[in-house]
Design a protein around this motif. Structure first.
Motif, PDB file in Angstrom:
ATOM      1  N   GLU A  95     -13.069 -27.146 -23.711  1.00  0.00           N
ATOM      2  CA  GLU A  95     -12.773 -28.318 -24.532  1.00  0.00           C
ATOM      3  C   GLU A  95     -12.903 -28.014 -26.017  1.00  0.00           C
ATOM      4  OE1 GLU A  95     -13.902 -33.077 -24.873  1.00  0.00           O
ATOM      5  OE2 GLU A  95     -14.601 -31.899 -23.157  1.00  0.00           O
ATOM      6  N   VAL A 112      -8.915 -34.857 -22.264  1.00  0.00           N
ATOM      7  CA  VAL A 112      -8.651 -33.908 -21.186  1.00  0.00           C
ATOM      8  C   VAL A 112      -9.076 -34.549 -19.873  1.00  0.00           C
ATOM      9  CG1 VAL A 112      -8.944 -31.887 -22.668  1.00  0.00           C
ATOM     10  CG2 VAL A 112     -10.913 -32.778 -21.410  1.00  0.00           C
ATOM     11  N   ASN A 136     -12.782 -36.862 -20.046  1.00  0.00           N
ATOM     12  CA  ASN A 136     -13.852 -36.525 -20.985  1.00  0.00           C
ATOM     13  C   ASN A 136     -14.268 -37.771 -21.759  1.00  0.00           C
ATOM     14  OD1 ASN A 136     -11.512 -36.704 -22.574  1.00  0.00           O
ATOM     15  ND2 ASN A 136     -12.385 -35.347 -24.125  1.00  0.00           N
ATOM     16  N   ILE A 233     -10.944 -28.851 -16.706  1.00  0.00           N
ATOM     17  CA  ILE A 233      -9.824 -29.332 -17.524  1.00  0.00           C
ATOM     18  C   ILE A 233      -8.524 -28.920 -16.847  1.00  0.00           C
ATOM     19  CG2 ILE A 233      -8.662 -29.197 -19.754  1.00  0.00           C
ATOM     20  CD1 ILE A 233     -11.348 -28.645 -21.051  1.00  0.00           C
ATOM     21  N   ILE A 236      -4.262 -31.540 -20.598  1.00  0.00           N
ATOM     22  CA  ILE A 236      -4.627 -31.628 -22.014  1.00  0.00           C
ATOM     23  C   ILE A 236      -3.601 -32.512 -22.707  1.00  0.00           C
ATOM     24  CG2 ILE A 236      -5.026 -30.347 -24.144  1.00  0.00           C
ATOM     25  CD1 ILE A 236      -5.418 -27.842 -22.338  1.00  0.00           C
TER      26      ILE A 236
END
Length: 418
Positions: A95, A112, A136, A233, A236
């Motif tokens: 991240e 993400v 997140n 993740i 994105i």
């Protein structure tokens, strides 16, 4: 003005016959208007979705570099994109790389996520095929989710690796009596226990339901990664408010991500959806045109019905025509009289068809709103005017032959007609 009075008096003298004559026009106009209204609504919805999607720039890893070095992958509405059959292990995305990339000018934020399919259970209730999204700390503030009960995910939930979960409104109603009743209850996701801390509403839920998704629960991406053995993740997304920057900023973000990650084979890319949206609009336009043409057959059939009745009317009113000519009416006067009568007949059918179409589109709009959030279905002024112009044109075109026949009648022979 006199011709209008003649036209209305003739139509009102044979109300049932006139209405039966108009049925073809009514069906044709209402069909064309409904199809055009739906096509226009779908097209506007596509444009709305395109504008909305341009605020989200999704960056993904591709094992094959872009041939032109643009860090861009073209997407088609007819083919899948971004799934090359090349086995290259993607980098373990951190991240911190994304956060550094989000510092580029024009970027307003990022988030993400990762996800997995789960079965949710509470006591004897079960919801299958739920898509559990792990986000997140910036995820909930970036997407269009509105908390309607309880609270949002907090920074402490991430620090403590808390097993907490948010349910969408439909999911909360399926497992519990109401969103409020779901709060602080413990549910199971594939055997892992989560405490419900909040319930949210989102336009994405109805769209997901259309594709057989059981629900869209949300938790932390760390929890999804730890419990379900997926990458922390997977997606994105960078957010921009000025969509005019998207075409240039997207490739720049992908290039920056590739640079920070130090990728040797493959690269990060963005999807260019312009061609895909153009294809979708073209498909909608083509389908609307084809179905409208088919519906136009009803107008043609209705037009022949009008012509047939007008020919009957000319025969019935032969003595009237002869009398008018004997009193000084010219051929042009008779021609205009029957053309106006034919146009009034089809125009009335067009008005009735337009009113019927307005009701049908309202009903269709109510049904579509249950499936597509935000869609607006209605008969616009240009479509309404177009439908009335078409119906009047049908009357003029199919009224020429009867009107011409009436204007050519010999007054002496007409007066002798029994």
């Amino acid at each position: 003005m006199q011709n209008l009075k003649f036209a209305f008096s003739s139509i009102m003298a044979h109300k049932m016959r006139s209405f039966l004559t108009m049925i073809g026009i009514i069906i044709g106009v209402s069909s064309v208007v409904v199809i055009m209204a739906l096509g226009d609504s779908m097209s506007r919805q596509v444009n709305k979705n395109m504008t909305k999607s341009q605020k989200n720039i999704q960056v993904f890893f591709s094992p094959i570099k872009s041939k032109d070095g643009s860090f861009t992958q073209k997407q088609s509405a007819l083919t899948l994109s971004g799934k090359e059959d090349v086995h290259v292990e993607p980098p373990k995305t951190q991240e911190s790389w994304v956060k550094e990339t989000a510092k580029l000018k024009g970027v307003d934020g990022y988030y993400v996520t990762n996800s997995t399919n789960v079965t949710l259970t509470y006591k004897d209730k079960k919801v299958e095929r739920a898509s559990l999204t792990g986000g997140n700390i910036t995820y909930m503030s970036a997407v269009e989710n509105k908390i309607i009960a309880g609270r949002d995910l907090r920074e402490q939930d991430y620090r403590d690796f808390a097993s907490v979960i948010l349910l969408d409104e439909e999911l909360a109603k399926s497992l519990f009596e109401s969103p409020q009743a779901a709060l602080n209850q413990i549910i199971s996701a594939n055997g892992y226990s989560y405490r419900v801390i909040g319930v949210y509403s989102s336009p994405a839920v109805k769209s997901a339901k259309m594709f057989g998704v059981g629900g869209l629960p949300i938790t932390t991406n760390a929890s999804v990664a730890a419990n379900f053995n997926v990458e922390e993740i997977s997606n994105i997304v960078f957010r921009v408010n000025d969509t005019s920057l998207t075409p240039t900023l997207g490739p720049e973000l992908a290039r920056k991500m590739t640079e920070i990650a130090g990728v040797q084979q493959g690269e990060y890319q963005v999807v260019d959806e312009t061609a895909a949206f153009a294809e979708v609009q073209q498909i909608f336009g083509f389908m609307t045109a084809i179905i409208s043409a088919i519906a136009g057959i009803s107008l043609f059939v209705g037009g022949t019905g009008v012509m047939n009745i007008m020919l009957v009317s000319v025969t019935e009113r032969t003595r009237e025509i002869g009398l008018r000519k004997a009193l000084g009416a010219t051929r042009a006067n008779i021609l205009v009289q029957f053309l106006i009568e034919s146009m009034i007949l089809t125009l009335l059918g067009g008005v009735i068809g337009l009113v019927s179409a307005a009701g049908l589109t309202t009903l269709a709009g109510a049904l579509l709103k249950n499936m597509m959030e935000g869609i607006e279905v209605g008969v616009s002024l240009p479509i309404a005017l177009f439908s009335l112009a078409v119906s009047a044109s049908v009357g003029m075109i199919f009224g020429v032959l009867p009107a011409n026949k009436a204007s050519k009648l010999d007054p002496i022979e007409a007066l002798r007609y029994e």
